[in-house]
Motif scaffolding. Structure first.
Motif, PDB file in Angstrom:
ATOM      1  N   PHE A 151      46.655  42.236  37.509  1.00 48.37           N
ATOM      2  CA  PHE A 151      45.587  43.109  37.042  1.00 48.37           C
ATOM      3  C   PHE A 151      44.303  42.806  37.813  1.00 48.37           C
ATOM      4  O   PHE A 151      43.976  41.653  38.053  1.00 48.37           O
ATOM      5  CB  PHE A 151      45.317  42.883  35.545  1.00 48.37           C
ATOM      6  N   ASP A 152      43.579  43.858  38.178  1.00 52.57           N
ATOM      7  CA  ASP A 152      42.267  43.672  38.798  1.00 52.57           C
ATOM      8  C   ASP A 152      41.449  44.933  38.581  1.00 52.57           C
ATOM      9  O   ASP A 152      41.986  46.045  38.610  1.00 52.57           O
ATOM     10  CB  ASP A 152      42.387  43.384  40.295  1.00 52.57           C
ATOM     11  N   GLN A 153      40.145  44.736  38.365  1.00 50.71           N
ATOM     12  CA  GLN A 153      39.272  45.876  38.154  1.00 50.71           C
ATOM     13  C   GLN A 153      38.943  46.619  39.442  1.00 50.71           C
ATOM     14  O   GLN A 153      38.405  47.722  39.413  1.00 50.71           O
ATOM     15  CB  GLN A 153      37.975  45.428  37.491  1.00 50.71           C
ATOM     16  N   GLN A 154      39.285  46.025  40.581  1.00 53.54           N
ATOM     17  CA  GLN A 154      39.056  46.681  41.863  1.00 53.54           C
ATOM     18  C   GLN A 154      40.278  47.524  42.249  1.00 53.54           C
ATOM     19  O   GLN A 154      41.405  47.017  42.256  1.00 53.54           O
ATOM     20  CB  GLN A 154      38.800  45.646  42.957  1.00 53.54           C
ATOM     21  N   PRO A 155      40.090  48.780  42.609  1.00 58.71           N
ATOM     22  CA  PRO A 155      41.218  49.618  43.050  1.00 58.71           C
ATOM     23  C   PRO A 155      41.573  49.335  44.509  1.00 58.71           C
ATOM     24  O   PRO A 155      41.377  50.164  45.397  1.00 58.71           O
ATOM     25  CB  PRO A 155      40.684  51.043  42.851  1.00 58.71           C
ATOM     26  N   TYR A 156      42.101  48.131  44.738  1.00 60.75           N
ATOM     27  CA  TYR A 156      42.328  47.692  46.113  1.00 60.75           C
ATOM     28  C   TYR A 156      43.308  48.567  46.875  1.00 60.75           C
ATOM     29  O   TYR A 156      43.275  48.616  48.113  1.00 60.75           O
ATOM     30  CB  TYR A 156      42.840  46.249  46.114  1.00 60.75           C
ATOM     31  N   HIS A 157      44.195  49.257  46.168  1.00 60.07           N
ATOM     32  CA  HIS A 157      45.129  50.146  46.860  1.00 60.07           C
ATOM     33  C   HIS A 157      44.392  51.304  47.522  1.00 60.07           C
ATOM     34  O   HIS A 157      44.909  51.936  48.446  1.00 60.07           O
ATOM     35  CB  HIS A 157      46.188  50.669  45.881  1.00 60.07           C
ATOM     36  N   GLU A 158      43.160  51.590  47.048  1.00 59.50           N
ATOM     37  CA  GLU A 158      42.338  52.636  47.640  1.00 59.50           C
ATOM     38  C   GLU A 158      41.284  52.061  48.588  1.00 59.50           C
ATOM     39  O   GLU A 158      41.064  52.588  49.683  1.00 59.50           O
ATOM     40  CB  GLU A 158      41.638  53.439  46.537  1.00 59.50           C
ATOM     41  N   THR A 159      40.631  50.992  48.170  1.00 57.80           N
ATOM     42  CA  THR A 159      39.529  50.424  48.958  1.00 57.80           C
ATOM     43  C   THR A 159      40.003  49.471  50.041  1.00 57.80           C
ATOM     44  O   THR A 159      39.241  49.130  50.941  1.00 57.80           O
ATOM     45  CB  THR A 159      38.553  49.675  48.043  1.00 57.80           C
TER      46      THR A 159
END
Length: 510
Positions: free
Chosen positions: A36-44
């Motif tokens: 879980f992470d609050q950052q949408p790393y798959h997009e950013t």
């Protein structure tokens, strides 16, 4: 909840500790892992300029085997480099596994790890005056550097070290070995007396941090790990507990997830989540980073490329007037300089859960993405970095690039320092079912391919290696001198509320 191969495991945080934990747990046969992470790393894609503010979200990180007397980290680095090389190989054009492991946004033939070496040098008089370590004077190296060279030689790697200030023949040897670009990368001979200075450690160089994290995330997914990367659904809110045991986590969107084991790996945010347990063990501190976009038409694009320029370390262990480092240009022409000679805090008052307990002050991360009112860098950082650039890279000034230029960008990078600079990978006291993996202290990224191994060791309880013993839960003993002095609160002279920011400022109190 007992842990078996089908048990739900929740990992909070998709930085290096979280990613590596997921990979190694999956390789160990655990089949129900969610990160879980609050950052949408798959997009950013771990790009700071797209809203990512974790320390792992960066353009590059140093890979070095030079560790002074800490031979255990030296040896672990040598092991990690083999893994980095295998990641490069999987992306190479002739790799049979390349297509399977090719992450989104990456192409075959790309490099994650670049073996350009590490060039160490100092100001001599300035370094000797400020360095708290003893100096032997031998070869012009400080004690840390001297021990690094000696211990690498004991490991049979003496031939990888070139001490230019010792003998002119070293420069000849480096050139003969194809390393002429790193003999005098800052033209120090021309600046002073014509003699070469510093030393070159040809082990290591750097990794493209964003690419490394993207690769690791994709690798974890191919191993069956699930990811929840979302501002609300991936943002940790609280632990779910039953009979004194943590049985899951609740997220900001109020969804809950069962977990036989919860691993908290939130980098600089961890001390603010694991409280008051982590007080005095770890604290969030900021280093200073500038990134400089070199124009495509500039000859500096060629001069500072990874094929022609090494990673550099200036005035190592020289206190506030040193501990500056930098890199060759990235693929898109960005020069990154980092400064950790002065660490900054952002103390905030926390009301403890118990109404009978007084509030406590703890440092928490703050970036332009969490508080648009903060811009620029502390004055001390700005002066040290600009002074370095004016002295050693005057070509930038001549090209009109300096503090305040539109292609000169700054940021605070928030790390988690432990008091002794060792990581913390251990069960959280009083929170059965929770392991914390943090305390990177500014040197964990290079071990991304290996960190999760220690988490698996700790989680399974299958034995404790000598290295894992360093990462136990611990307290500063009476009379013990801390490597990092923590928890100064509002008395910290380097609290952001007390320092002047250059290139912007903080509107009101943080």
């Amino acid at each position: 909840m007992s842990l078996n191969k089908e048990s739900p495991i929740a990992i909070v945080g998709a930085g290096v500790f979280g990613l590596s934990s997921a990979i190694h747990l999956a390789k160990a046969g655990y089949k129900n892992i969610t990160v879980f992470d609050q950052q949408p790393y798959h997009e950013t894609q771990y790009d700071f300029d797209r809203g990512c503010d974790a320390a792992s979200a960066d353009c590059n990180k140093i890979i070095r085997a030079a560790y002074g007397h800490e031979v255990w980290y030296q040896d672990l680095t040598l092991e990690a480099i083999k893994e980095w090389e295998s990641w490069n190989e999987s992306l190479s054009d002739n790799s049979s596994s390349g297509l399977q492991l090719l992450p989104p946004g990456m192409k075959k033939g790309e490099r994650i790890y670049v073996n350009c070496g590490n060039y160490h040098f100092g100001d001599g008089e300035n370094q000797n005056h400020n360095d708290n370590h003893n100096h032997s004077g031998q070869h012009g190296l400080n004690e840390f550097e001297k021990l690094s060279v000696e211990n690498l030689a004991k490991a049979g790697l003496g031939h990888t070290q070139y001490i230019f200030s010792d003998d002119a023949k070293e420069a000849e040897r480096a050139r003969a070995d194809g390393l002429g670009y790193a003999v005098d990368p800052f033209n120090l001979g021309a600046l002073k007396d014509g003699k070469y200075r510093g030393y070159l450690d040809t082990i290591g160089g750097f990794v493209y941090a964003d690419k490394a994290c993207r690769y690791a995330l994709h690798l974890a997914q191919t191993l069956g790990v699930r990811f929840v990367l979302d501002r609300q659904a991936g943002r940790f809110d609280r632990f779910v507990e039953k009979d004194g045991i943590v049985t899951g986590i609740q997220m900001a969107d109020r969804t809950t997830h069962p977990a036989a084991l919860t691993i908290v790996a939130c980098g600089g945010w961890t001390p603010g989540l694991i409280l008051p347990e982590m007080d005095g063990l770890c604290e969030t501190t900021a280093g200073s980073v500038v990134t400089i976009q070199i124009p495509e038409s500039s000859p500096l694009r060629q001069r500072l490329s990874p094929d022609n320029f090494p990673v550099f370390n200036w005035n190592v262990h020289a206190g506030e007037n040193g501990n500056l480092y930098g890199f060759p240009l990235t693929d898109n022409g960005v020069l990154k300089i980092g400064y950790r000679g002065t660490k900054y805090t952002n103390p905030q008052r926390f009301e403890d859960r118990s109404s009978s307990s007084p509030s406590k002050v703890r440092s928490v991360p703050i970036t332009k993405w969490t508080s648009p009112s903060i811009t620029g860098l502390p004055e001390k950082s700005t002066n040290v970095i600009q002074g370095f650039l004016d002295t050693y890279l005057p070509e930038l000034r001549d090209a009109g690039i300096s503090t305040g230029s539109p292609n000169f960008h700054t940021r605070l990078c928030w790390y988690t320092d432990s008091f002794d600079n060792h990581w913390v990978i251990y069960h959280v006291p009083g929170k059965s079912g929770v392991i914390v993996a943090t305390g990177g202290s500014g040197h964990a990224f290079k071990f991304l391919p290996l960190l999760g191994r220690f988490v698996v060791e700790r989680a399974t309880g299958a034995g404790e290696s000598e290295l894992l013993k360093l990462f136990r839960w611990r307290h500063l003993k009476e009379g013990e001198e801390a490597h990092n002095k923590l928890m100064k609160g509002f008395d910290d002279v380097n609290a952001l509320q007390k320092v002047k920011l250059i290139g912007g400022g903080v509107k009101g109190r943080l």
